[in-house]
Design a protein around this motif. Sequence first.
Motif, short mmCIF file in Angstrom:
data_model
loop_
_atom_site.label_atom_id
_atom_site.label_comp_id
_atom_site.label_asym_id
_atom_site.label_seq_id
_atom_site.Cartn_x
_atom_site.Cartn_y
_atom_site.Cartn_z
N LEU A 60 -16.13 -33.59 -47.06
CA LEU A 60 -17.07 -34.46 -48.18
C LEU A 60 -16.58 -35.72 -47.75
O LEU A 60 -17.88 -36.63 -47.67
CB LEU A 60 -16.44 -34.08 -49.30
N THR B 223 -6.92 -29.53 -56.36
CA THR B 223 -7.88 -30.79 -56.31
C THR B 223 -7.38 -31.83 -55.50
O THR B 223 -6.19 -32.05 -55.96
CB THR B 223 -8.70 -31.05 -57.44
N CYS C 248 -12.57 -33.64 -55.54
CA CYS C 248 -13.17 -32.24 -54.82
C CYS C 248 -11.88 -31.54 -54.73
O CYS C 248 -10.86 -31.68 -54.74
CB CYS C 248 -13.66 -32.84 -53.26
N ASN D 46 -12.12 -29.19 -49.17
CA ASN D 46 -13.57 -29.80 -48.99
C ASN D 46 -13.20 -31.56 -48.90
O ASN D 46 -14.27 -32.04 -48.78
CB ASN D 46 -14.27 -29.72 -50.11
N ARG E 277 -20.06 -30.27 -53.34
CA ARG E 277 -18.56 -30.47 -53.30
C ARG E 277 -17.48 -31.20 -53.92
O ARG E 277 -16.58 -31.34 -54.32
CB ARG E 277 -18.18 -30.56 -51.50
N SER E 278 -18.51 -32.39 -54.68
CA SER E 278 -17.87 -33.51 -55.63
C SER E 278 -17.90 -32.65 -56.78
O SER E 278 -18.94 -32.04 -57.47
CB SER E 278 -18.82 -34.68 -55.52
#
Length: 271
Positions: free
Chosen positions: A239, A173, A231, A235, A204-205
């Motif tokens: 995002l 992440t 995210c 992504n 996506r968050s």
Amino acid sequence: MDLQQITDEIVLIVTQYGLDVIGALIILIVGYIISKRVPSILIRLMGKRGIDPTVSGFLGSLARFAILAITLLLVLAQFGVQTASLIAVLGAAGLAIGLALQGTLSNVAGGVMLLIFRPMKVGQYVEVAGHGGTVKSISLFTSELATPDNIQIIIPNGSVWGSAIRNFSFHPTRRMDLVVGISYDDDIDKARGIIDRLIQADERSLKEPAHVIEVIELADSSVNFTVRVWCENANYFPLKFALTKAIKQTFDKEGISIPYPQRDVHLIKED
């Protein structure tokens, strides 16, 4: 010299050197067998520990040559050759060669360390030695990167290992940061609510860690929010692009302005 004398000389030579020859042959055979077995064992053990095949093969070859060199010295010593002086000569030659090739040896050492400790892997995006790109390959001498616009960058491993490595792909992440400015005349709570709603609407968050939306600065022409969203690594840019666009479009619909630097000029007419 008659036949008897020749026979006596042969017997004398065999008596004096026969055991040395037999001992030397035994040393050669045993050394050769060990030089074949030990590298294979080392490579197999390093493979079980996940060490890169390039490194394990390189270290296995070094071990084989070292065993053969020791075997040769033992054979010479078997015949009474003074190996101390020979070792000194070889050491001096090795030092001279090492000094001449110190840059190359530094790259090899750096490549071995990179392949053993794996601070970066093929496919990861990194910044190293002043360059950023996706890792394409790591060899004993160089590392190859590809920039986002697909330009090839080849860096000597000595420079890679001797500099800080920023690995953007190491963790699964990543936190995305945005700075969003609104006018001093706009409602801060309303703008904050819009940003919060847009973040939660995008799948996506991530929910954990929770996102952050806070006023960070009262700038010259705007009130600035810092927006921090977590995210998945893959992504990050999708995002960021989508959220930036959505915030601008939604602010326009809701009547919230995003100011830009401007200057008012007042003309004063004098009589």
